[in-house]
Motif scaffolding. Structure first.
Motif, PDB file in Angstrom:
ATOM      1  N   ARG A  68      -1.027  17.147 -17.548  1.00 55.95           N
ATOM      2  CA  ARG A  68      -0.139  17.336 -17.383  1.00 55.95           C
ATOM      3  C   ARG A  68       0.177  18.859 -15.999  1.00 55.95           C
ATOM      4  N   PRO A  69      -0.589  20.134 -15.947  1.00 53.70           N
ATOM      5  CA  PRO A  69      -0.794  20.680 -14.716  1.00 53.70           C
ATOM      6  C   PRO A  69      -0.860  19.884 -13.903  1.00 53.70           C
ATOM      7  N   LEU A  70      -2.566  19.545 -13.940  1.00 49.69           N
ATOM      8  CA  LEU A  70      -3.306  18.641 -13.281  1.00 49.69           C
ATOM      9  C   LEU A  70      -2.460  17.963 -12.567  1.00 49.69           C
ATOM     10  N   GLU A  71      -1.503  17.098 -13.152  1.00 46.96           N
ATOM     11  CA  GLU A  71      -0.624  15.868 -12.160  1.00 46.96           C
ATOM     12  C   GLU A  71       0.571  16.728 -11.563  1.00 46.96           C
ATOM     13  N   ARG A  72       0.875  17.748 -12.324  1.00 47.02           N
ATOM     14  CA  ARG A  72       1.888  18.158 -11.320  1.00 47.02           C
ATOM     15  C   ARG A  72       1.626  18.836 -10.197  1.00 47.02           C
ATOM     16  N   LEU A  73       0.222  19.505 -10.036  1.00 44.88           N
ATOM     17  CA  LEU A  73      -0.118  19.505  -9.046  1.00 44.88           C
ATOM     18  C   LEU A  73      -0.439  18.857  -7.891  1.00 44.88           C
ATOM     19  N   GLN A  74      -0.750  17.551  -8.603  1.00 46.35           N
ATOM     20  CA  GLN A  74      -1.299  16.541  -7.715  1.00 46.35           C
ATOM     21  C   GLN A  74      -0.051  15.869  -7.282  1.00 46.35           C
ATOM     22  N   GLN A  75       1.417  15.648  -7.599  1.00 47.21           N
ATOM     23  CA  GLN A  75       2.139  15.177  -7.106  1.00 47.21           C
ATOM     24  C   GLN A  75       2.855  16.382  -5.729  1.00 47.21           C
ATOM     25  N   SER A  76       2.536  17.489  -5.670  1.00 46.87           N
ATOM     26  CA  SER A  76       2.458  18.600  -4.269  1.00 46.87           C
ATOM     27  C   SER A  76       1.888  18.380  -3.541  1.00 46.87           C
ATOM     28  N   LEU A  77       0.237  18.807  -3.928  1.00 50.43           N
ATOM     29  CA  LEU A  77      -0.876  19.030  -3.342  1.00 50.43           C
ATOM     30  C   LEU A  77      -1.311  17.308  -2.142  1.00 50.43           C
ATOM     31  N   ALA A  78      -0.970  16.526  -2.847  1.00 49.37           N
ATOM     32  CA  ALA A  78      -1.668  15.265  -1.946  1.00 49.37           C
ATOM     33  C   ALA A  78      -1.246  13.712  -2.868  1.00 49.37           C
ATOM     34  N   ILE A  79      -0.010  14.063  -3.590  1.00 47.93           N
ATOM     35  CA  ILE A  79       1.562  12.846  -4.384  1.00 47.93           C
ATOM     36  C   ILE A  79       0.138  12.178  -4.499  1.00 47.93           C
ATOM     37  N   CYS A  80      -0.865  11.257  -4.132  1.00 48.60           N
ATOM     38  CA  CYS A  80      -1.892  10.517  -4.591  1.00 48.60           C
ATOM     39  C   CYS A  80      -3.019  10.273  -3.871  1.00 48.60           C
ATOM     40  N   ALA A  81      -3.923   9.998  -4.338  1.00 40.61           N
ATOM     41  CA  ALA A  81      -4.499   9.237  -3.671  1.00 40.61           C
ATOM     42  C   ALA A  81      -4.978   7.953  -2.971  1.00 40.61           C
ATOM     43  N   PRO A  82      -5.697   7.621  -1.951  1.00 39.24           N
ATOM     44  CA  PRO A  82      -5.293   7.226  -1.254  1.00 39.24           C
ATOM     45  C   PRO A  82      -5.341   5.501  -1.555  1.00 39.24           C
ATOM     46  N   THR A  83      -3.925   4.808  -1.965  1.00 40.81           N
ATOM     47  CA  THR A  83      -4.597   3.573  -2.373  1.00 40.81           C
ATOM     48  C   THR A  83      -4.679   2.555  -2.364  1.00 40.81           C
ATOM     49  N   ILE A  84      -5.390   2.194  -0.814  1.00 40.13           N
ATOM     50  CA  ILE A  84      -6.324   1.438  -0.334  1.00 40.13           C
ATOM     51  C   ILE A  84      -7.704   1.622  -1.353  1.00 40.13           C
ATOM     52  N   LEU A 111       0.675  -1.071   0.211  1.00 44.49           N
ATOM     53  CA  LEU A 111      -0.015   0.145   0.061  1.00 44.49           C
ATOM     54  C   LEU A 111       0.838   1.270  -0.242  1.00 44.49           C
ATOM     55  N   GLY A 112       2.006   1.455  -0.442  1.00 46.63           N
ATOM     56  CA  GLY A 112       2.368   2.225  -1.202  1.00 46.63           C
ATOM     57  C   GLY A 112       1.805   3.384  -1.842  1.00 46.63           C
ATOM     58  N   TYR A 113       2.314   4.851  -2.375  1.00 45.75           N
ATOM     59  CA  TYR A 113       2.908   5.273  -2.860  1.00 45.75           C
ATOM     60  C   TYR A 113       2.582   4.972  -4.449  1.00 45.75           C
ATOM     61  N   GLY A 114       1.363   5.606  -4.910  1.00 39.05           N
ATOM     62  CA  GLY A 114       0.551   5.731  -5.981  1.00 39.05           C
ATOM     63  C   GLY A 114       1.236   6.324  -7.066  1.00 39.05           C
ATOM     64  N   GLU A 115       0.756   6.578  -8.475  1.00 45.59           N
ATOM     65  CA  GLU A 115       1.159   7.225  -9.251  1.00 45.59           C
ATOM     66  C   GLU A 115       0.168   8.616  -9.598  1.00 45.59           C
ATOM     67  N   ALA A 116       0.390  10.248  -9.906  1.00 44.63           N
ATOM     68  CA  ALA A 116      -0.553  10.345  -9.438  1.00 44.63           C
ATOM     69  C   ALA A 116      -1.674  10.911  -9.519  1.00 44.63           C
ATOM     70  N   LEU A 117      -1.496  10.869 -11.047  1.00 43.87           N
ATOM     71  CA  LEU A 117      -2.763  10.400 -11.709  1.00 43.87           C
ATOM     72  C   LEU A 117      -3.799   9.160 -11.356  1.00 43.87           C
ATOM     73  N   GLY A 118      -2.965   8.673 -10.630  1.00 40.98           N
ATOM     74  CA  GLY A 118      -4.086   7.968 -10.339  1.00 40.98           C
ATOM     75  C   GLY A 118      -3.617   6.070 -10.527  1.00 40.98           C
TER      76      GLY A 118
END
Length: 389
Positions: A254-270, A62-69
């Motif tokens: 791509r802008p949304l991906e960059r923002l997600q990387q910094s604001l949340a990293i990714c949505a909850p993996t589980i 349950l580690g980090y996932g991709e920023a876009l999901g």
């Protein structure tokens, strides 16, 4: 010296959450409170979802996932749009978010600069104005009422744009607090006007799946330029899993991906791993919707007999937005007394409409059928003791 709160933090309270806080305090004191204040499904997440979450926990990865999901979930969401709406959506346009709230943050930061003017409806979801304000964006309220079935129209949007240029529009259908839907023909006109005027349309479709007389339509059927926000919280009954999604034009991904990387990293993996199973839980989810429909029918039958005969068209979601002007001119006081004296929690209309909400109240029928029936009985008994006029 302690730090001073920022000006951007000076947003209005979310009164539904304040009502929950007050109700919980009474429950801790031993009272039985019927919760009709929150838009939270009374049913748990589907069994298939819970089983998938258990399997993910046992697997332990349950580690980090991709920023876009996770790619599998993005593909499944895209497939859903083809199956339900006949809309062709590439998984490359899907961004899995931390609930719809995280989706709004990404959409508004990613598509608008500070100072942008965004049209919203009044009554409308109170968090819209609060999020916009905290981001340095201006919420432009458009008053809706019985004349348009409490839904925005392209003509209203055009008039607001002529008065002063709009940069965006943020509309919900089915809507909170009213339950009203934008009809397909009108949604098409709104999408066309936004494209022609250069207005970015953010379409909040979080209550899709919870319709009772006609199906809701996605903005993606009428334009590829809309940003669509949705969530697993309402129809899929996964509020606490904090999982939603955006569908956006390719230019924004791509802008949304960059923002997600910094604001949340990714949505909850589980939550992402479990949500894959939600699309296979249709039978259980439709049973939930049928229970909401029975709650809705009970309210539609009983409220007029209590003196609450005027309300917005409850096309979808799980709310009745009722006119209580025959009983009060102060919805805050009305809801406080209803809670203390009858043990029923409801949300004052001021939460959704600061200029006209003193004579309206939102009742949620998302709870268990027995609880909603008890709430209706208590409400009726209490109203019978109130002075009319």
């Amino acid at each position: 010296m302690p730090p001073r709160p920022s000006r951007r933090s000076a947003v209005a309270p979310f009164m539904a959450m304040d009502a929950l806080r007050d109700a919980k305090a009474l429950e801790r004191a031993g009272r039985h409170i019927v919760h009709m204040e929150l838009g939270e499904p009374g049913a748990p997440a589907p069994l298939l979802v819970r089983e998938a979450a258990g399997a993910a926990l046992r697997n332990g990865k349950l580690g980090y996932g991709e920023a876009l999901g996770d790619r599998a979930l993005r593909q499944r969401i895209a497939t859903h749009y083809g199956a339900r709406y006949g809309a062709s959506v590439s998984p490359d346009r899907v961004n899995v978010t931390t609930g719809s709230s995280g989706g709004f943050m990404l959409a508004l930061v990613g598509a608008f600069d500070a100072g942008a003017r965004i049209a919203v409806t009044a009554p409308g979801y109170p968090a819209y104005a609060n999020i916009l304000s905290s981001l340095g964006l201006e919420a432009v309220p458009m008053e809706v009422g019985p004349e348009t079935r409490f839904a925005p129209t392209a003509a209203m949007l055009a008039a607001a744009h002529r008065e002063k240029k709009l940069d965006g529009a943020l509309f919900m259908s089915p809507a909170n607090p009213t339950g009203s839907m934008i009809e397909a023909d009108e949604l098409s006109k709104i999408c066309t006007f936004c494209d022609e005027a250069g207005i970015v349309l953010v379409s909040d479709e979080i209550y899709h799946g919870l319709e009772y007389e006609a199906p809701a339509e996605t903005a993606l059927r009428f334009t590829p330029n809309a940003i669509v926000v949705n969530s697993f919280s309402k129809y899929y009954a996964m509020t606490g899993w904090r999982l939603g999604w955006l569908i956006a034009p390719e230019e924004l991904m791509r802008p949304l991906e960059r923002l997600q990387q910094s604001l949340a990293i990714c949505a909850p993996t589980i939550s992402q791993q479990a949500a894959l199973a939600a699309f296979d839980a249709t039978e259980e989810l439709e049973e939930n919707r049928a229970a909401y429909a029975r709650n809705r029918a009970l309210l539609l039958e009983r409220l007029p007999a209590m003196g609450l005969a005027r309300f917005a068209p409850p096309d979808g979601a799980f709310y009745i937005y009722a006119d209580v002007s025959d009983f009060t001119g102060d919805s805050m006081d009305f809801c406080k007394r209803l809670l203390v004296e009858a043990g029923v929690a409801a949300t004052p209309g001021l939460d959704f409409d600061r200029s006209r909400g003193r004579t309206t109240v939102r009742f949620s029928y998302a709870g268990a059928e027995t609880e909603v029936a008890e709430g209706v009985a208590r409400l009726g008994a209490w109203l019978s003791t109130q002075r009319v006029g």
